[in-house]
Design a protein around this motif. Structure first.
Motif, PDB file in Angstrom:
ATOM      1  N   ARG A  22       0.851  -1.198   0.000  1.00  0.00           N
ATOM      2  CA  ARG A  22       0.000   0.000   0.000  1.00  0.00           C
ATOM      3  C   ARG A  22       0.879   1.237   0.000  1.00  0.00           C
ATOM      4  N   VAL A  23       0.300   2.343  -0.439  1.00  0.00           N
ATOM      5  CA  VAL A  23       1.078   3.578  -0.509  1.00  0.00           C
ATOM      6  C   VAL A  23       0.213   4.754  -0.061  1.00  0.00           C
ATOM      7  N   GLY A  24       0.864   5.712   0.596  1.00  0.00           N
ATOM      8  CA  GLY A  24       0.200   6.954   0.960  1.00  0.00           C
ATOM      9  C   GLY A  24       0.949   8.105   0.297  1.00  0.00           C
ATOM     10  N   VAL A  25       0.207   9.046  -0.282  1.00  0.00           N
ATOM     11  CA  VAL A  25       0.842  10.190  -0.943  1.00  0.00           C
ATOM     12  C   VAL A  25       0.670  11.397  -0.033  1.00  0.00           C
ATOM     13  N   LEU A  26       1.792  11.968   0.377  1.00  0.00           N
ATOM     14  CA  LEU A  26       1.747  13.109   1.296  1.00  0.00           C
ATOM     15  C   LEU A  26       1.946  14.398   0.522  1.00  0.00           C
ATOM     16  N   TYR A  27       1.184  15.416   0.894  1.00  0.00           N
ATOM     17  CA  TYR A  27       1.425  16.745   0.339  1.00  0.00           C
ATOM     18  C   TYR A  27       1.185  17.759   1.449  1.00  0.00           C
ATOM     19  N   ALA A  28       2.171  18.591   1.700  1.00  0.00           N
ATOM     20  CA  ALA A  28       2.068  19.644   2.721  1.00  0.00           C
ATOM     21  C   ALA A  28       1.488  19.110   4.034  1.00  0.00           C
ATOM     22  N   GLY A  29       1.982  17.960   4.450  1.00  0.00           N
ATOM     23  CA  GLY A  29       1.579  17.427   5.749  1.00  0.00           C
ATOM     24  C   GLY A  29       0.206  16.791   5.768  1.00  0.00           C
ATOM     25  N   ARG A  30      -0.379  16.562   4.599  1.00  0.00           N
ATOM     26  CA  ARG A  30      -1.689  15.931   4.489  1.00  0.00           C
ATOM     27  C   ARG A  30      -1.553  14.649   3.683  1.00  0.00           C
ATOM     28  N   LEU A  31      -2.203  13.579   4.114  1.00  0.00           N
ATOM     29  CA  LEU A  31      -2.226  12.368   3.301  1.00  0.00           C
ATOM     30  C   LEU A  31      -3.324  12.577   2.264  1.00  0.00           C
ATOM     31  N   VAL A  32      -2.942  12.867   1.017  1.00  0.00           N
ATOM     32  CA  VAL A  32      -3.956  13.254   0.032  1.00  0.00           C
ATOM     33  C   VAL A  32      -4.520  12.058  -0.728  1.00  0.00           C
ATOM     34  N   GLU A  33      -3.764  10.958  -0.756  1.00  0.00           N
ATOM     35  CA  GLU A  33      -4.294   9.759  -1.410  1.00  0.00           C
ATOM     36  C   GLU A  33      -3.669   8.544  -0.754  1.00  0.00           C
ATOM     37  N   GLU A  34      -4.435   7.472  -0.695  1.00  0.00           N
ATOM     38  CA  GLU A  34      -3.923   6.254  -0.074  1.00  0.00           C
ATOM     39  C   GLU A  34      -4.624   5.062  -0.682  1.00  0.00           C
ATOM     40  N   GLY A  35      -3.878   3.970  -0.840  1.00  0.00           N
ATOM     41  CA  GLY A  35      -4.528   2.769  -1.354  1.00  0.00           C
ATOM     42  C   GLY A  35      -3.525   1.710  -1.748  1.00  0.00           C
ATOM     43  N   PRO A  36      -4.006   0.598  -2.330  1.00  0.00           N
ATOM     44  CA  PRO A  36      -3.095  -0.434  -2.822  1.00  0.00           C
ATOM     45  C   PRO A  36      -2.167   0.188  -3.867  1.00  0.00           C
ATOM     46  N   VAL A  37      -0.906  -0.227  -3.858  1.00  0.00           N
ATOM     47  CA  VAL A  37       0.088   0.487  -4.653  1.00  0.00           C
ATOM     48  C   VAL A  37      -0.260   0.501  -6.142  1.00  0.00           C
ATOM     49  N   GLN A  38      -0.718  -0.622  -6.683  1.00  0.00           N
ATOM     50  CA  GLN A  38      -1.013  -0.633  -8.121  1.00  0.00           C
ATOM     51  C   GLN A  38      -2.212   0.252  -8.451  1.00  0.00           C
ATOM     52  N   ALA A  39      -3.203   0.296  -7.534  1.00  0.00           N
ATOM     53  CA  ALA A  39      -4.384   1.141  -7.778  1.00  0.00           C
ATOM     54  C   ALA A  39      -3.979   2.611  -7.791  1.00  0.00           C
ATOM     55  N   VAL A  40      -3.167   3.016  -6.818  1.00  0.00           N
ATOM     56  CA  VAL A  40      -2.795   4.434  -6.727  1.00  0.00           C
ATOM     57  C   VAL A  40      -1.904   4.836  -7.908  1.00  0.00           C
ATOM     58  N   LEU A  41      -0.967   3.969  -8.277  1.00  0.00           N
ATOM     59  CA  LEU A  41      -0.037   4.351  -9.341  1.00  0.00           C
ATOM     60  C   LEU A  41      -0.651   4.190 -10.740  1.00  0.00           C
ATOM     61  N   ASN A  42      -1.584   3.264 -10.887  1.00  0.00           N
ATOM     62  CA  ASN A  42      -2.183   3.070 -12.220  1.00  0.00           C
ATOM     63  C   ASN A  42      -3.488   3.835 -12.401  1.00  0.00           C
ATOM     64  N   GLU A  43      -4.224   4.044 -11.310  1.00  0.00           N
ATOM     65  CA  GLU A  43      -5.510   4.744 -11.390  1.00  0.00           C
ATOM     66  C   GLU A  43      -5.553   5.845 -10.346  1.00  0.00           C
TER      67      GLU A  43
END
Ligand code: SF4
Ligand code: SF4
Length: 680
Positions: free
Chosen positions: A227-248
């Motif tokens: 799984r992966v979480g995408v951080l921006y300015a101290g906020r987790l803006v997106e999170e999910g299974p790695v392939q879902a987040v990177l492909n969709e």
């Protein structure tokens, strides 16, 4: 007490602030995430997004001006916010381990490896002899071939890859509930990085460790994490299974980040890279309710009045965006359309020609062959990419061209004229025509001078221009590198990394160079800034027909910008050819291994070719083909005894290998190799 059934890490609405100029400035703005037992979770985002602060908050190592404002951090079910003294030390010794980017800093230079690893077991209560025995076992587990001998060595006697293995052995020694890896392979070569990543994966399966993996490299995250979480300015803006987040991806920031990375075979002549407008907000800035609104092309009024909640696209894929369903329609910042393509004419005299260039050094009484007779050429307006591991001779080659190092043999010709070997003996024109842009712009820019003064000095020194003419050229020059005039009066240390690199590029271009050596110019930059700098280099090339020698360990970047690629190994050229030919099969076995080592966002490169050991010492290069000690296509005696010449195997494509091209084509035609090469 920790709880064996509880998640390895649970962050609940974690808020952290740093005190700056008498005020608490938010750095983490309510982060919630959970890492299950045995799970591997990646945290990505650009500099300043809060990745490292998250890790430091978990291990209780926030800087002295930082504090947890509110929220909770649970490691294996135990609250760690507020822990101090012995309780915090016990937590770090038993339940948490952290591996940093630079293994050299994690090891004590004056203590033997064996004693350092044994210390971890001693803290856990083991007796001296038992601790040493377990230390040796631990080194064996991280696949150090001769742990007994490594135990007796000091850190500086080990390579970077070996040092990182030792640090990982120490981190796993206490069988922690959570292992935090903060950019653990960023300072390593691609082949060593691939080995360390494989090792971490293997150990994770063996120890069922839970991992928080922090990286700016989306390919590494794709390879290592579930799984992966995408951080921006101290906020987790997106999170999910790695392939879902990177492909969709469902957040405009994630979409933007992914578009900045050169991949899928994209090249400078097929489209520009997209970038993300603006900059990451500084710690002192007030942010709108959606922290990304100032840089988001999809922003609407609501984004500035209402904070977007986490929208769950699926049960485990969430996006903190009001318009998450439109995220992938994010308009491009850069038009992908190109200007008129630059045609490289190789019928004319080459701009640069090197003939049998060799360099031997005397190091502690031993002869080191850094370059062993390299020949080649670069034509006006083309980019030659130079790749190879550390120790392959890339830097010596660049230094020899620049006259910083005198060759032991061979010549460098510029526009058909042999250059004096030493910079000192070269004319002003030679210096002006051949320039360099370094990885670290700080080394090229005088920190005490303003940008205006730096560029005016360069104009005077390289182009002999002063006074009003210099002012006029200064405006043109800063315009060419897209640097706003307002930056002329500031000093380099007041600029971001990307802006500093623009100043360094402007400085190199002050004298209208014909060849610029770009030595890892984007390696220390975030991907969005990297994309902008690569676009700039391509535009300058199209406008001015300047040639580049582009040195980089990032094969995706090299593929994007290069017309031709040269692959160096132990000071010898293994392969030279058009970028598409070198990256597509058939390629030299070393190139094949290098390409397979790169973890890609699309998930390629998983079946990598394992090279035996590390690059041999240039003091005692192997006989025959210098690559034979590591080659997975090794033929036998002929490779050990006869050095294959660099010959043209097809039009414009040279290779140094005993295996005929057609045979290599057959060997490399299996799906695995094709997939890894194509995925970049
Ligand atoms: S909420 Fe609005 S500003 Fe924020 S990412 Fe979504 S569209 Fe952009
Ligand atoms: S000559 Fe032999 S050892 Fe060298 S690359 Fe070719 S197959 Fe490998």
């Amino acid at each position: 007490m920790t709880d064996g059934a509880a998640p390895a890490l649970q962050l609940d609405d974690l808020k952290v602030a740093y005190r700056v100029r008498g005020k608490d400035r938010p750095v983490l703005r309510g982060i919630s995430l959970t890492i299950g037992r045995g799970e591997s979770y990646g945290l990505v985002g650009e500099s300043g997004c809060g990745k490292s602060t998250t890790a430091l908050a978990v291990v209780g190592y926030l800087p002295s001006n930082g504090r947890v404002i509110s929220g909770s951090i649970r490691v294996a079910g135990r609250e760690v916010v507020g822990l101090e003294g012995n309780a915090l030390r016990r937590l770090r010794a038993k339940d948490l381990s952290m591996v940093y980017q630079n293994p050299g800093q994690a090891l004590n230079p004056s203590i033997r490896i064996g004693d350092q690893v044994a210390e971890v077991f001693r803290i856990g209560g083991a007796q001296h002899a038992d601790a040493l025995r377990r230390a040796q076992q631990a080194l064996g587990k991280v696949q150090i071939a001769d742990p007994g001998s490594v135990m007796t060595r000091y850190p500086h006697q080990l390579s970077g890859g070996m040092q990182q293995r030792v640090v990982i052995a120490m981190a796993l020694a206490s069988d922690p509930a959570l292992l935090i890896l903060d950019e653990p392979t960023t300072s390593l070569d691609a082949t060593i990085e691939a080995e360390v990543l494989d090792l971490i994966q293997h150990l994770q399966q063996e120890f069922h460790s839970s991992v928080l993996f922090i990286s700016h490299n989306l390919g590494v995250i794709a390879k290592m994490c579930e799984r992966v979480g995408v951080l921006y300015a101290g906020r987790l803006v997106e999170e999910g299974p790695v392939q879902a987040v990177l492909n969709e991806p469902r957040h405009p920031y994630t979409v933007g980040l992914l578009r900045c990375v050169p991949r899928g075979g994209v090249r400078k002549d097929r489209g520009r890279l997209d970038t993300i407008p603006g900059f990451m907000a500084s710690i002192e800035e007030q942010l709108p309710p959606c922290v990304f609104a100032d840089r988001c092309a999809l922003a609407q009024e609501i984004c500035r009045t209402e904070e977007p909640p986490m929208h769950w696209v699926t049960k485990d894929h969430g996006s903190r965006c009001h318009f998450h369903e439109k995220a992938q329609d994010l308009p491009r910042v850069m038009s992908s359309e190109l200007g008129k393509p630059l045609i490289v004419d190789r019928a004319v005299t080459p701009l640069l020609k090197v003939d049998d260039l060799a360099k031997r050094f005397n190091q502690h009484g031993r002869q080191i062959t850094a370059l062993a007779g390299v020949s080649g050429a670069i034509w006006p307006g083309e980019t030659l990419g130079l790749v190879g591991e550390s120790g392959s001779g890339k830097t010596t080659f660049a230094q020899t061209l620049l006259g910083l190092v005198s060759p032991s043999r061979g010549t460098v010709e510029l526009n058909g004229r042999v250059l004096p070997p030493r910079l000192f003996d070269r004319t002003q024109t030679d210096v002006r025509v051949l320039q360099i842009v370094f990885q670290n712009p700080d080394s090229a820019l005088n920190r005490r001078h303003s940008v205006r003064r730096i560029l005016r000095r360069a104009l005077k020194k390289l182009a002999g221009i002063t006074g009003a003419t210099a002012d006029k050229r200064l405006v043109e020059l800063t315009g060419a590198v897209r640097l706003a005039q307002r930056y002329l009066n500031v000093r380099p240390n007041q600029l971001s990394g990307g802006l500093k690199q623009r100043v360094a590029i402007a400085r190199a271009f002050a004298g209208e160079p014909r060849l610029v050596i770009c030595d890892e110019p984007t390696s220390s930059l975030d991907v969005s800034v990297q994309a902008a700098i690569l676009n700039l280099l391509v535009e300058l090339q199209a406008e001015r027909k300047v040639a580049y020698l582009f040195i980089s360990h990032d094969l995706g970047v090299v593929r994007y910008i290069s017309d031709r690629i040269a692959v160096l190994y132990l000071g010898r050229l293994m392969e030279v050819g058009p970028a598409e030919v070198v990256f597509g099969a058939p390629h030299h076995p070393y190139t094949e291994a290098l390409l397979s080592a790169v973890p890609t966002i699309d998930g390629g490169g998983r079946d990598r070719i394992k090279l035996a050991g590390e690059i041999p010492s240039a003091a005692a290069p192997p006989t025959g083909c210098v690559f034979h000690t590591r080659c997975h296509r090794f033929l036998g005696k002929i490779c050990e005894e006869v050095e294959p010449p660099l010959v043209e195997v097809e039009a414009g494509h040279q290779m140094s290998c005993h295996i005929p091209l057609e045979e290599l084509r057959r060997l490399q035609s299996e799906p695995r190799e094709v997939a890894t090469g194509e995925a970049l």
